[in-house]
Enzyme design. Sequence first.
Site, short mmCIF file in Angstrom:
data_model
loop_
_atom_site.label_atom_id
_atom_site.label_comp_id
_atom_site.label_asym_id
_atom_site.label_seq_id
_atom_site.Cartn_x
_atom_site.Cartn_y
_atom_site.Cartn_z
N ASP A 340 0.75 -1.28 -0.10
CA ASP A 340 0.01 -0.02 -0.02
C ASP A 340 0.81 1.30 -0.06
O ASP A 340 0.43 2.34 -0.57
CB ASP A 340 -1.04 0.17 1.21
CG ASP A 340 -2.32 -0.83 1.01
OD1 ASP A 340 -2.37 -1.32 -0.20
OD2 ASP A 340 -2.63 -1.26 1.95
N TYR A 424 -9.71 -0.15 2.94
CA TYR A 424 -9.20 0.03 4.22
C TYR A 424 -8.92 1.52 4.80
O TYR A 424 -8.47 2.23 3.89
CB TYR A 424 -8.10 -0.85 4.52
CG TYR A 424 -8.29 -2.25 5.03
CD1 TYR A 424 -8.61 -2.47 6.55
CD2 TYR A 424 -8.10 -3.55 4.43
CE1 TYR A 424 -8.94 -3.66 7.09
CE2 TYR A 424 -8.30 -4.64 4.95
CZ TYR A 424 -8.75 -4.86 6.14
OH TYR A 424 -8.99 -6.02 6.67
#
Length: 605
Positions: A340, A424
Amino acid sequence: MTRAQTCHPLDPLTAAEISVAVATVRAAGATPEVRDSMRFVEVVLLEPVKHVVALADAYFFPPFQPSLLPRTKGGPVIPTKLPPRRARLVVYSKRSNETSIWIVELSEVRATTRGGHHRGKVISSEVVPNVQPPMDAVEYAECEAVVKDFPPFREAMKKRGIDDMDLVMVDPWCAGYHSDSDAPSRRLAKPLIFCRTESDCPMENGYARPVEGIHVLVDMQNMVVIEFEDRKLIPLPPADPLRNYTSGETRGGVDRSDIKPLQIIQPEGPSFRVSGHFIEWQKWNFRIGFTPREGLVIYSVAYVDDGRGRRPVAHRLSFVEMVVPYGDPNDPHYRKNAFDAGEDGLGKNAHSLKKGCDCLGYIKYFDAHFTNFTGGVETIENCVCLHEEDHGILWKHQDWRTGLAEVRRSRRLSVSFVCTVANYEYGFFWHFYQDGKIEAEVKLTGILSLGALPPGETRKYGTTIAPGLYAPVHQHFFVARMDMAVDCRPGETFNQVVEVNVKIEEPGKDNVHNNAFYAEEELLKSELQAMRDCNPLSARHWIIRNTRTVNRSGQLTGYKLMPGSNCLPLAGSEAKFLRRAAFLKHNVWVTPYARDEMYPWRRVS
Protein backbone atom coordinates in the site's frame (compact mmCIF):
# COMPACT_ATOMS: atom_id res chain seq x y z
CA MET A 1 25.57 36.24 13.11
CA THR A 2 22.54 33.95 12.86
CA ARG A 3 20.33 34.49 9.87
CA ALA A 4 16.75 33.25 9.63
CA GLN A 5 15.78 31.31 6.49
CA THR A 6 12.31 30.84 5.02
CA CYS A 7 12.32 27.03 4.81
CA HIS A 8 14.20 24.65 7.05
CA PRO A 9 16.17 22.01 5.09
CA LEU A 10 13.74 19.33 6.34
CA ASP A 11 10.48 21.21 5.74
CA PRO A 12 8.21 19.53 3.16
CA LEU A 13 8.21 21.16 -0.27
CA THR A 14 5.87 24.13 -0.52
CA ALA A 15 3.26 24.35 -3.27
CA ALA A 16 5.46 26.92 -5.04
CA GLU A 17 8.51 24.65 -4.86
CA ILE A 18 6.55 21.73 -6.32
CA SER A 19 5.39 23.93 -9.19
CA VAL A 20 8.98 25.05 -9.86
CA ALA A 21 10.27 21.47 -9.84
CA VAL A 22 7.56 20.28 -12.23
CA ALA A 23 8.06 23.23 -14.60
CA THR A 24 11.82 22.68 -14.62
CA VAL A 25 11.54 19.00 -15.54
CA ARG A 26 8.87 19.62 -18.12
CA ALA A 27 10.96 22.33 -19.76
CA ALA A 28 13.83 19.85 -20.02
CA GLY A 29 11.77 17.54 -22.24
CA ALA A 30 13.39 17.22 -25.68
CA THR A 31 10.17 17.50 -27.73
CA PRO A 32 6.55 18.55 -27.22
CA GLU A 33 5.57 14.88 -27.39
CA VAL A 34 7.97 14.00 -24.58
CA ARG A 35 6.74 16.87 -22.43
CA ASP A 36 3.08 16.01 -23.05
CA SER A 37 3.61 12.37 -22.08
CA MET A 38 5.19 13.20 -18.71
CA ARG A 39 3.17 12.05 -15.69
CA PHE A 40 4.36 13.26 -12.30
CA VAL A 41 4.02 10.43 -9.81
CA GLU A 42 5.94 11.97 -6.92
CA VAL A 43 7.65 15.27 -6.13
CA VAL A 44 9.32 15.30 -2.71
CA LEU A 45 12.08 17.01 -0.82
CA LEU A 46 15.49 15.49 -1.44
CA GLU A 47 16.59 15.41 2.16
CA PRO A 48 20.02 16.99 2.67
CA VAL A 49 23.03 15.40 4.32
CA LYS A 50 22.92 15.48 8.11
CA HIS A 51 25.64 18.13 8.36
CA VAL A 52 23.39 20.64 6.58
CA VAL A 53 20.58 19.86 9.03
CA ALA A 54 22.96 20.41 11.95
CA LEU A 55 24.15 23.69 10.44
CA ALA A 56 20.57 24.89 10.03
CA ASP A 57 19.62 23.99 13.60
CA ALA A 58 22.80 25.50 15.00
CA TYR A 59 22.79 28.92 13.37
CA PHE A 60 19.79 29.54 11.12
CA PHE A 61 16.65 28.35 12.93
CA PRO A 62 15.52 28.83 16.52
CA PRO A 63 16.08 27.68 19.16
CA PHE A 64 19.66 27.96 17.70
CA GLN A 65 21.76 25.06 18.99
CA PRO A 66 25.48 25.56 18.21
CA SER A 67 26.29 22.49 20.32
CA LEU A 68 25.06 20.31 17.43
CA LEU A 69 28.28 21.05 15.55
CA PRO A 70 31.72 19.81 16.67
CA ARG A 71 34.02 22.38 18.18
CA THR A 72 36.86 23.64 15.99
CA LYS A 73 39.99 25.60 16.69
CA GLY A 74 39.45 29.31 16.21
CA GLY A 75 35.67 28.97 16.42
CA PRO A 76 33.12 27.87 13.81
CA VAL A 77 32.98 29.15 10.24
CA ILE A 78 29.35 30.13 9.68
CA PRO A 79 28.15 30.47 6.08
CA THR A 80 25.86 33.35 5.17
CA LYS A 81 23.20 31.01 3.80
CA LEU A 82 22.32 27.35 3.52
CA PRO A 83 22.67 25.29 0.32
CA PRO A 84 19.61 25.50 -2.00
CA ARG A 85 16.88 22.97 -1.39
CA ARG A 86 16.43 20.15 -3.87
CA ALA A 87 13.45 18.15 -5.11
CA ARG A 88 13.32 14.52 -6.19
CA LEU A 89 10.77 13.73 -8.90
CA VAL A 90 9.50 10.35 -10.07
CA VAL A 91 8.23 10.81 -13.63
CA TYR A 92 6.39 8.24 -15.74
CA SER A 93 6.25 8.52 -19.53
CA LYS A 94 3.00 7.24 -21.00
CA ARG A 95 4.63 7.45 -24.42
CA SER A 96 7.65 5.23 -23.72
CA ASN A 97 6.48 3.38 -20.57
CA GLU A 98 9.70 4.50 -18.86
CA THR A 99 10.18 5.65 -15.29
CA SER A 100 12.79 8.26 -14.52
CA ILE A 101 14.11 10.00 -11.41
CA TRP A 102 15.02 13.67 -11.61
CA ILE A 103 16.87 15.85 -9.12
CA VAL A 104 16.07 19.57 -9.35
CA GLU A 105 17.81 22.33 -7.46
CA LEU A 106 15.36 24.97 -6.33
CA SER A 107 17.70 27.90 -6.80
CA GLU A 108 15.13 30.61 -6.19
CA VAL A 109 11.43 30.34 -5.47
CA ARG A 110 8.87 33.08 -5.04
CA ALA A 111 5.13 32.57 -4.80
CA THR A 112 3.92 33.09 -8.36
CA THR A 113 0.48 33.98 -7.08
CA ARG A 114 1.99 37.15 -5.64
CA GLY A 115 3.66 38.12 -8.88
CA GLY A 116 6.97 36.58 -7.91
CA HIS A 117 9.36 34.52 -9.98
CA HIS A 118 10.92 31.10 -9.80
CA ARG A 119 13.95 29.27 -11.01
CA GLY A 120 15.01 25.63 -10.93
CA LYS A 121 17.93 23.69 -12.34
CA VAL A 122 18.10 20.04 -13.35
CA ILE A 123 20.96 18.40 -11.47
CA SER A 124 20.45 14.86 -12.80
CA SER A 125 17.99 12.56 -14.51
CA GLU A 126 18.08 8.80 -14.78
CA VAL A 127 15.83 6.23 -16.42
CA VAL A 128 15.30 3.32 -14.01
CA PRO A 129 14.83 0.07 -15.97
CA ASN A 130 12.38 -2.73 -15.15
CA VAL A 131 10.19 -0.84 -12.69
CA GLN A 132 6.72 0.68 -12.54
CA PRO A 133 5.95 3.67 -10.30
CA PRO A 134 2.88 3.83 -8.03
CA MET A 135 -0.51 4.11 -9.68
CA ASP A 136 -2.43 7.37 -9.51
CA ALA A 137 -6.05 8.26 -8.78
CA VAL A 138 -6.41 9.53 -12.36
CA GLU A 139 -5.39 6.10 -13.63
CA TYR A 140 -7.84 4.42 -11.26
CA ALA A 141 -10.72 6.48 -12.61
CA GLU A 142 -9.70 5.87 -16.22
CA CYS A 143 -9.35 2.13 -15.61
CA GLU A 144 -12.81 1.92 -14.07
CA ALA A 145 -14.34 3.74 -17.05
CA VAL A 146 -12.52 1.50 -19.58
CA VAL A 147 -13.64 -1.71 -17.89
CA LYS A 148 -17.26 -0.56 -17.54
CA ASP A 149 -17.35 0.37 -21.24
CA PHE A 150 -15.91 -2.99 -22.37
CA PRO A 151 -18.77 -4.89 -24.12
CA PRO A 152 -17.85 -8.39 -22.86
CA PHE A 153 -17.77 -7.01 -19.31
CA ARG A 154 -21.18 -5.43 -19.69
CA GLU A 155 -22.50 -8.74 -21.00
CA ALA A 156 -21.01 -10.61 -18.03
CA MET A 157 -22.70 -8.18 -15.64
CA LYS A 158 -26.04 -8.70 -17.41
CA LYS A 159 -25.73 -12.41 -16.66
CA ARG A 160 -25.59 -11.40 -13.01
CA GLY A 161 -28.67 -9.20 -13.33
CA ILE A 162 -26.82 -5.87 -13.52
CA ASP A 163 -27.65 -3.46 -16.36
CA ASP A 164 -26.87 -0.17 -14.63
CA MET A 165 -23.12 0.44 -14.85
CA ASP A 166 -23.44 3.30 -12.35
CA LEU A 167 -23.85 0.61 -9.68
CA VAL A 168 -20.58 -1.09 -10.59
CA MET A 169 -17.32 -0.38 -8.72
CA VAL A 170 -14.02 -1.30 -10.37
CA ASP A 171 -11.03 -1.22 -7.99
CA PRO A 172 -7.74 -1.49 -9.90
CA TRP A 173 -5.10 -3.53 -8.06
CA CYS A 174 -1.49 -3.75 -9.18
CA ALA A 175 -0.81 -7.05 -10.88
CA GLY A 176 1.97 -7.96 -8.47
CA TYR A 177 4.60 -10.44 -9.65
CA HIS A 178 3.37 -14.02 -9.87
CA SER A 179 5.01 -14.99 -13.16
CA ASP A 180 7.02 -13.53 -16.02
CA SER A 181 3.80 -12.30 -17.61
CA ASP A 182 3.57 -9.80 -14.72
CA ALA A 183 7.04 -8.37 -15.42
CA PRO A 184 7.19 -4.57 -15.11
CA SER A 185 7.85 -4.18 -18.84
CA ARG A 186 4.10 -3.55 -18.90
CA ARG A 187 1.99 -1.36 -16.61
CA LEU A 188 -0.72 -3.79 -15.54
CA ALA A 189 -3.75 -3.81 -13.26
CA LYS A 190 -6.04 -6.67 -12.29
CA PRO A 191 -9.22 -5.03 -11.01
CA LEU A 192 -11.62 -6.34 -8.39
CA ILE A 193 -15.30 -5.81 -9.12
CA PHE A 194 -18.10 -4.84 -6.71
CA CYS A 195 -21.69 -3.75 -7.17
CA ARG A 196 -24.01 -1.52 -5.16
CA THR A 197 -27.79 -1.98 -5.09
CA GLU A 198 -28.92 1.66 -5.10
CA SER A 199 -27.51 4.28 -7.42
CA ASP A 200 -29.05 7.12 -5.36
CA CYS A 201 -27.30 6.11 -2.12
CA PRO A 202 -23.72 7.44 -2.23
CA MET A 203 -22.94 6.06 1.24
CA GLU A 204 -23.90 2.50 0.35
CA ASN A 205 -21.21 -0.06 1.08
CA GLY A 206 -20.57 -1.56 -2.34
CA TYR A 207 -17.77 -3.69 -0.93
CA ALA A 208 -20.49 -5.86 0.65
CA ARG A 209 -21.35 -7.21 -2.83
CA PRO A 210 -18.21 -8.55 -4.55
CA VAL A 211 -18.58 -9.76 -8.14
CA GLU A 212 -16.55 -12.93 -8.57
CA GLY A 213 -15.72 -15.18 -11.50
CA ILE A 214 -14.69 -12.35 -13.86
CA HIS A 215 -11.02 -12.06 -14.85
CA VAL A 216 -9.88 -8.69 -16.22
CA LEU A 217 -6.36 -7.52 -17.09
CA VAL A 218 -5.86 -3.88 -18.06
CA ASP A 219 -2.90 -2.26 -19.81
CA MET A 220 -2.68 0.96 -17.79
CA GLN A 221 -0.26 2.62 -20.21
CA ASN A 222 -2.66 2.48 -23.14
CA MET A 223 -5.84 2.08 -21.04
CA VAL A 224 -7.18 -0.99 -22.84
CA VAL A 225 -8.50 -4.34 -21.62
CA ILE A 226 -6.01 -6.93 -22.87
CA GLU A 227 -7.45 -10.04 -21.17
CA PHE A 228 -11.03 -10.86 -20.26
CA GLU A 229 -12.71 -14.10 -19.19
CA ASP A 230 -16.03 -14.83 -17.52
CA ARG A 231 -14.83 -17.92 -15.69
CA LYS A 232 -17.59 -18.76 -13.26
CA LEU A 233 -21.01 -17.42 -12.49
CA ILE A 234 -21.26 -16.85 -8.74
CA PRO A 235 -24.48 -15.18 -7.53
CA LEU A 236 -24.10 -11.74 -6.01
CA PRO A 237 -24.55 -11.68 -2.23
CA PRO A 238 -28.09 -10.59 -1.38
CA ALA A 239 -28.73 -7.03 -0.29
CA ASP A 240 -28.40 -6.80 3.48
CA PRO A 241 -29.86 -3.94 5.56
CA LEU A 242 -26.73 -4.03 7.75
CA ARG A 243 -24.34 -3.52 4.84
CA ASN A 244 -24.24 0.27 4.94
CA TYR A 245 -22.21 2.52 7.20
CA THR A 246 -24.74 5.33 7.42
CA SER A 247 -26.57 6.18 10.65
CA GLY A 248 -28.83 3.61 12.24
CA GLU A 249 -32.09 5.11 11.06
CA THR A 250 -31.20 4.49 7.42
CA ARG A 251 -30.59 0.82 8.19
CA GLY A 252 -33.84 0.20 9.95
CA GLY A 253 -32.22 0.48 13.37
CA VAL A 254 -31.60 3.15 15.98
CA ASP A 255 -28.31 4.73 16.98
CA ARG A 256 -27.32 4.66 20.64
CA SER A 257 -28.95 7.45 22.62
CA ASP A 258 -27.87 6.56 26.16
CA ILE A 259 -24.34 8.00 26.03
CA LYS A 260 -23.74 11.41 27.58
CA PRO A 261 -21.49 14.11 26.07
CA LEU A 262 -17.77 13.94 26.86
CA GLN A 263 -15.99 17.26 26.50
CA ILE A 264 -12.23 17.73 26.33
CA ILE A 265 -11.31 21.35 27.00
CA GLN A 266 -8.02 23.18 27.51
CA PRO A 267 -9.06 26.63 28.73
CA GLU A 268 -5.46 27.87 28.85
CA GLY A 269 -4.56 26.40 25.46
CA PRO A 270 -2.18 23.55 24.68
CA SER A 271 1.14 22.83 26.36
CA PHE A 272 2.95 22.45 23.04
CA ARG A 273 4.56 25.20 20.96
CA VAL A 274 4.73 25.16 17.16
CA SER A 275 6.98 27.20 14.90
CA GLY A 276 6.49 26.16 11.27
CA HIS A 277 7.09 22.41 11.37
CA PHE A 278 9.11 22.52 14.61
CA ILE A 279 7.33 21.26 17.73
CA GLU A 280 8.25 21.59 21.41
CA TRP A 281 6.42 19.82 24.23
CA GLN A 282 7.40 18.65 27.73
CA LYS A 283 11.17 18.58 27.03
CA TRP A 284 10.60 16.94 23.65
CA ASN A 285 11.36 18.71 20.41
CA PHE A 286 11.20 17.46 16.83
CA ARG A 287 10.19 18.37 13.29
CA ILE A 288 7.47 16.86 11.18
CA GLY A 289 7.41 16.23 7.45
CA PHE A 290 5.11 14.51 5.01
CA THR A 291 5.73 12.51 1.82
CA PRO A 292 3.34 10.98 -0.75
CA ARG A 293 4.67 7.51 -0.03
CA GLU A 294 5.18 7.40 3.74
CA GLY A 295 2.81 10.06 4.93
CA LEU A 296 3.98 11.43 8.28
CA VAL A 297 7.74 11.66 8.91
CA ILE A 298 9.28 12.61 12.27
CA TYR A 299 12.69 14.31 12.14
CA SER A 300 15.40 15.38 14.61
CA VAL A 301 13.81 13.93 17.75
CA ALA A 302 15.49 15.16 20.92
CA TYR A 303 14.83 15.36 24.66
CA VAL A 304 15.98 18.32 26.76
CA ASP A 305 17.67 16.94 29.87
CA ASP A 306 17.99 19.63 32.53
CA GLY A 307 21.45 18.45 33.47
CA ARG A 308 22.79 17.60 30.01
CA GLY A 309 20.98 19.87 27.60
CA ARG A 310 19.46 18.72 24.32
CA ARG A 311 19.96 14.98 23.86
CA PRO A 312 19.26 13.55 20.37
CA VAL A 313 17.22 10.36 20.12
CA ALA A 314 16.49 9.81 16.41
CA HIS A 315 17.20 11.54 13.12
CA ARG A 316 14.21 10.18 11.19
CA LEU A 317 11.17 7.97 11.96
CA SER A 318 8.49 6.82 9.53
CA PHE A 319 6.51 3.89 8.15
CA VAL A 320 8.08 3.14 4.77
CA GLU A 321 6.09 0.14 3.53
CA MET A 322 2.99 -1.87 4.19
CA VAL A 323 2.22 -5.34 2.81
CA VAL A 324 -1.16 -7.10 2.95
CA PRO A 325 -0.95 -10.73 1.76
CA TYR A 326 -4.14 -12.80 1.58
CA GLY A 327 -4.24 -16.46 2.59
CA ASP A 328 -7.09 -17.70 0.37
CA PRO A 329 -5.80 -19.83 -2.57
CA ASN A 330 -8.99 -19.25 -4.56
CA ASP A 331 -9.20 -16.81 -7.47
CA PRO A 332 -8.93 -13.80 -7.28
CA HIS A 333 -7.81 -13.65 -3.65
CA TYR A 334 -4.52 -15.50 -4.06
CA ARG A 335 -3.29 -12.54 -6.11
CA LYS A 336 -4.18 -9.99 -3.43
CA ASN A 337 -0.91 -8.88 -1.85
CA ALA A 338 -1.02 -5.10 -1.74
CA PHE A 339 2.06 -2.97 -1.11
CA ASP A 340 0.00 0.00 0.00
CA ALA A 341 2.91 2.43 0.46
CA GLY A 342 4.96 1.52 -2.60
CA GLU A 343 2.12 0.80 -5.04
CA ASP A 344 -0.36 3.44 -3.91
CA GLY A 345 1.15 5.85 -1.40
CA LEU A 346 -0.01 6.31 2.17
CA GLY A 347 0.48 10.08 2.07
CA LYS A 348 -1.27 10.63 -1.26
CA ASN A 349 -4.32 8.83 0.12
CA ALA A 350 -4.44 10.82 3.35
CA HIS A 351 -7.64 12.42 4.61
CA SER A 352 -8.44 16.03 5.03
CA LEU A 353 -9.52 16.10 8.64
CA LYS A 354 -11.78 19.05 7.84
CA LYS A 355 -14.26 16.37 6.76
CA GLY A 356 -14.35 14.79 10.18
CA CYS A 357 -11.61 14.63 12.81
CA ASP A 358 -11.31 11.82 15.33
CA CYS A 359 -9.18 13.89 17.74
CA LEU A 360 -10.52 15.79 20.78
CA GLY A 361 -9.25 18.87 22.58
CA TYR A 362 -7.11 21.70 21.24
CA ILE A 363 -5.80 20.61 17.84
CA LYS A 364 -3.09 22.01 15.59
CA TYR A 365 -3.37 20.95 11.94
CA PHE A 366 -0.81 20.86 9.16
CA ASP A 367 -1.55 20.87 5.43
CA ALA A 368 0.19 18.64 2.88
CA HIS A 369 1.02 19.51 -0.73
CA PHE A 370 1.38 17.00 -3.56
CA THR A 371 1.60 16.92 -7.31
CA ASN A 372 -1.18 15.32 -9.28
CA PHE A 373 -0.56 13.06 -12.27
CA THR A 374 -0.41 15.92 -14.75
CA GLY A 375 1.89 18.10 -12.64
CA GLY A 376 -0.59 20.37 -10.91
CA VAL A 377 -0.36 21.00 -7.18
CA GLU A 378 -3.02 19.67 -4.83
CA THR A 379 -3.34 20.46 -1.14
CA ILE A 380 -4.80 18.23 1.56
CA GLU A 381 -5.95 20.69 4.19
CA ASN A 382 -5.72 19.67 7.85
CA CYS A 383 -3.85 16.53 6.89
CA VAL A 384 -1.78 16.02 10.05
CA CYS A 385 -3.27 16.31 13.55
CA LEU A 386 -1.26 17.37 16.62
CA HIS A 387 -2.87 17.25 20.04
CA GLU A 388 -2.41 16.26 23.69
CA GLU A 389 -4.15 13.37 25.43
CA ASP A 390 -4.63 12.28 29.01
CA HIS A 391 -3.27 8.73 29.21
CA GLY A 392 -4.28 7.46 32.63
CA ILE A 393 -1.77 6.80 35.40
CA LEU A 394 1.91 7.55 34.84
CA TRP A 395 2.95 6.59 38.38
CA LYS A 396 1.22 5.88 41.68
CA HIS A 397 2.15 4.67 45.17
CA GLN A 398 0.44 4.48 48.57
CA ASP A 399 2.40 3.98 51.79
CA TRP A 400 0.52 1.48 53.95
CA ARG A 401 2.19 2.75 57.09
CA THR A 402 1.22 6.40 56.72
CA GLY A 403 -1.77 6.03 54.42
CA LEU A 404 -0.34 8.78 52.22
CA ALA A 405 -0.69 8.36 48.46
CA GLU A 406 0.93 9.99 45.45
CA VAL A 407 -0.25 9.80 41.84
CA ARG A 408 0.90 11.35 38.59
CA ARG A 409 -1.34 11.57 35.56
CA SER A 410 0.22 10.69 32.21
CA ARG A 411 0.00 13.21 29.39
CA ARG A 412 1.10 12.34 25.90
CA LEU A 413 1.56 14.27 22.67
CA SER A 414 0.10 12.58 19.60
CA VAL A 415 0.95 13.32 15.95
CA SER A 416 -1.18 11.46 13.43
CA PHE A 417 -2.78 11.15 10.02
CA VAL A 418 -5.37 8.82 8.51
CA CYS A 419 -5.46 7.44 4.97
CA THR A 420 -7.83 5.35 2.89
CA VAL A 421 -6.46 2.72 0.50
CA ALA A 422 -9.48 1.34 -1.38
CA ASN A 423 -11.58 -0.39 1.30
CA TYR A 424 -9.30 -0.04 4.32
CA GLU A 425 -8.56 2.95 6.56
CA TYR A 426 -5.27 3.24 8.42
CA GLY A 427 -4.51 5.65 11.23
CA PHE A 428 -0.80 6.24 11.92
CA PHE A 429 0.10 7.71 15.31
CA TRP A 430 3.38 8.71 16.94
CA HIS A 431 2.98 9.23 20.69
CA PHE A 432 5.51 11.06 22.88
CA TYR A 433 5.34 10.50 26.65
CA GLN A 434 6.59 12.46 29.64
CA ASP A 435 8.78 9.56 30.81
CA GLY A 436 10.82 9.65 27.58
CA LYS A 437 8.96 6.88 25.80
CA ILE A 438 8.05 7.02 22.09
CA GLU A 439 5.27 4.77 20.82
CA ALA A 440 4.27 4.03 17.23
CA GLU A 441 0.68 2.88 16.75
CA VAL A 442 -1.35 1.88 13.70
CA LYS A 443 -5.14 1.66 13.88
CA LEU A 444 -7.03 -0.33 11.25
CA THR A 445 -10.62 0.43 10.40
CA GLY A 446 -12.77 0.81 7.30
CA ILE A 447 -14.15 -2.19 5.39
CA LEU A 448 -12.90 -5.71 4.71
CA SER A 449 -12.04 -6.89 1.20
CA LEU A 450 -14.60 -9.65 0.80
CA GLY A 451 -15.47 -12.63 -1.37
CA ALA A 452 -18.78 -14.06 -2.60
CA LEU A 453 -19.98 -17.53 -1.67
CA PRO A 454 -22.22 -19.81 -3.76
CA PRO A 455 -25.38 -20.80 -1.86
CA GLY A 456 -24.73 -23.35 0.87
CA GLU A 457 -20.92 -23.10 0.69
CA THR A 458 -18.36 -22.04 3.28
CA ARG A 459 -14.68 -21.25 2.95
CA LYS A 460 -11.85 -22.90 4.85
CA TYR A 461 -9.71 -19.82 4.26
CA GLY A 462 -12.09 -17.19 5.54
CA THR A 463 -14.96 -16.32 7.85
CA THR A 464 -18.60 -16.15 6.79
CA ILE A 465 -19.89 -12.76 7.91
CA ALA A 466 -23.25 -12.51 6.11
CA PRO A 467 -25.34 -14.60 3.71
CA GLY A 468 -23.28 -15.28 0.59
CA LEU A 469 -20.36 -13.26 1.93
CA TYR A 470 -17.02 -14.14 3.54
CA ALA A 471 -13.84 -12.39 4.62
CA PRO A 472 -10.65 -14.12 3.40
CA VAL A 473 -7.89 -14.51 5.98
CA HIS A 474 -5.01 -12.07 5.53
CA GLN A 475 -2.22 -10.26 7.36
CA HIS A 476 -1.12 -6.64 7.61
CA PHE A 477 2.59 -5.89 7.89
CA PHE A 478 3.72 -2.36 8.74
CA VAL A 479 7.39 -1.66 8.14
CA ALA A 480 8.97 1.16 10.15
CA ARG A 481 12.35 2.66 9.34
CA MET A 482 14.14 4.17 12.33
CA ASP A 483 17.31 6.18 11.79
CA MET A 484 18.37 6.34 15.42
CA ALA A 485 20.85 8.83 16.87
CA VAL A 486 20.90 8.18 20.62
CA ASP A 487 23.05 10.90 22.19
CA CYS A 488 24.67 11.45 18.77
CA ARG A 489 25.04 14.75 17.00
CA PRO A 490 24.40 14.67 13.23
CA GLY A 491 27.08 12.66 11.48
CA GLU A 492 28.36 10.89 14.58
CA THR A 493 28.37 7.08 14.49
CA PHE A 494 28.55 6.11 18.13
CA ASN A 495 25.46 3.88 18.24
CA GLN A 496 25.39 0.09 18.36
CA VAL A 497 22.55 -2.42 18.73
CA VAL A 498 22.52 -5.19 21.30
CA GLU A 499 19.97 -7.96 21.61
CA VAL A 500 18.76 -8.90 25.09
CA ASN A 501 17.32 -12.31 25.99
CA VAL A 502 16.34 -13.70 29.37
CA LYS A 503 18.32 -16.83 30.21
CA ILE A 504 17.61 -19.48 32.85
CA GLU A 505 20.57 -20.17 35.08
CA GLU A 506 21.76 -23.75 34.97
CA PRO A 507 21.18 -25.72 38.18
CA GLY A 508 24.28 -25.79 40.37
CA LYS A 509 26.12 -23.86 43.03
CA ASP A 510 24.97 -20.53 41.54
CA ASN A 511 21.35 -21.69 41.41
CA VAL A 512 20.74 -24.08 44.27
CA HIS A 513 17.07 -23.09 44.48
CA ASN A 514 16.47 -23.39 40.70
CA ASN A 515 14.86 -19.96 40.63
CA ALA A 516 17.59 -17.91 38.95
CA PHE A 517 17.33 -16.16 35.61
CA TYR A 518 19.11 -13.16 34.11
CA ALA A 519 19.30 -10.91 31.05
CA GLU A 520 22.03 -11.71 28.55
CA GLU A 521 23.23 -9.19 25.97
CA GLU A 522 24.67 -9.92 22.54
CA LEU A 523 26.17 -7.25 20.30
CA LEU A 524 24.92 -7.42 16.70
CA LYS A 525 28.15 -7.02 14.72
CA SER A 526 27.06 -7.50 11.10
CA GLU A 527 24.02 -7.17 8.85
CA LEU A 528 23.96 -10.95 8.41
CA GLN A 529 23.87 -11.49 12.17
CA ALA A 530 21.35 -8.66 12.64
CA MET A 531 18.41 -10.31 10.86
CA ARG A 532 16.39 -10.99 14.00
CA ASP A 533 12.97 -12.25 15.06
CA CYS A 534 10.77 -11.54 18.05
CA ASN A 535 10.77 -14.14 20.83
CA PRO A 536 8.33 -13.55 23.69
CA LEU A 537 9.53 -16.75 25.40
CA SER A 538 12.83 -15.03 26.21
CA ALA A 539 11.38 -11.51 26.58
CA ARG A 540 13.62 -10.55 23.64
CA HIS A 541 14.19 -6.88 22.97
CA TRP A 542 16.88 -4.68 21.52
CA ILE A 543 18.80 -1.65 22.81
CA ILE A 544 20.19 1.09 20.58
CA ARG A 545 23.13 2.16 22.68
CA ASN A 546 25.63 4.99 22.62
CA THR A 547 29.18 3.72 23.10
CA ARG A 548 30.57 6.96 24.55
CA THR A 549 28.02 8.31 27.04
CA VAL A 550 26.91 6.89 30.36
CA ASN A 551 24.03 7.50 32.73
CA ARG A 552 24.34 8.33 36.42
CA SER A 553 24.89 4.67 37.33
CA GLY A 554 27.77 4.37 34.88
CA GLN A 555 25.91 2.34 32.26
CA LEU A 556 25.96 3.19 28.56
CA THR A 557 22.91 5.22 27.57
CA GLY A 558 20.42 3.69 25.17
CA TYR A 559 16.86 3.34 23.94
CA LYS A 560 15.06 0.02 24.22
CA LEU A 561 13.12 -1.27 21.20
CA MET A 562 10.10 -3.10 22.60
CA PRO A 563 8.22 -5.20 20.03
CA GLY A 564 4.45 -5.36 20.31
CA SER A 565 2.29 -8.28 19.21
CA ASN A 566 3.94 -9.58 16.08
CA CYS A 567 4.40 -12.56 13.79
CA LEU A 568 6.05 -13.59 10.54
CA PRO A 569 4.28 -14.35 7.23
CA LEU A 570 1.96 -17.31 7.70
CA ALA A 571 2.20 -18.33 4.03
CA GLY A 572 4.67 -20.95 2.83
CA SER A 573 8.27 -19.96 2.19
CA GLU A 574 7.73 -20.25 -1.58
CA ALA A 575 4.73 -17.90 -1.65
CA LYS A 576 4.92 -15.67 -4.72
CA PHE A 577 4.48 -12.40 -2.83
CA LEU A 578 7.64 -13.12 -0.82
CA ARG A 579 9.68 -12.69 -3.98
CA ARG A 580 9.02 -8.96 -3.57
CA ALA A 581 8.63 -8.94 0.20
CA ALA A 582 11.62 -10.91 1.42
CA PHE A 583 12.06 -8.25 4.12
CA LEU A 584 9.05 -9.77 5.89
CA LYS A 585 11.00 -12.94 6.67
CA HIS A 586 12.45 -11.30 9.80
CA ASN A 587 10.98 -8.89 12.32
CA VAL A 588 14.06 -6.71 12.80
CA TRP A 589 16.84 -5.75 10.40
CA VAL A 590 19.78 -3.65 11.55
CA THR A 591 21.88 -2.01 8.85
CA PRO A 592 24.53 0.71 8.72
CA TYR A 593 23.19 4.09 7.66
CA ALA A 594 23.16 4.73 3.91
CA ARG A 595 21.56 7.92 2.65
CA ASP A 596 19.93 6.30 -0.41
CA GLU A 597 18.56 3.24 1.42
CA MET A 598 15.16 4.64 2.31
CA TYR A 599 12.80 1.74 1.61
CA PRO A 600 12.80 -2.05 1.87
CA TRP A 601 12.77 -3.71 -1.52
CA ARG A 602 14.03 -6.65 -3.48
CA ARG A 603 14.51 -6.75 -7.21
CA VAL A 604 12.66 -9.72 -8.74
CA SER A 605 14.66 -11.60 -11.36
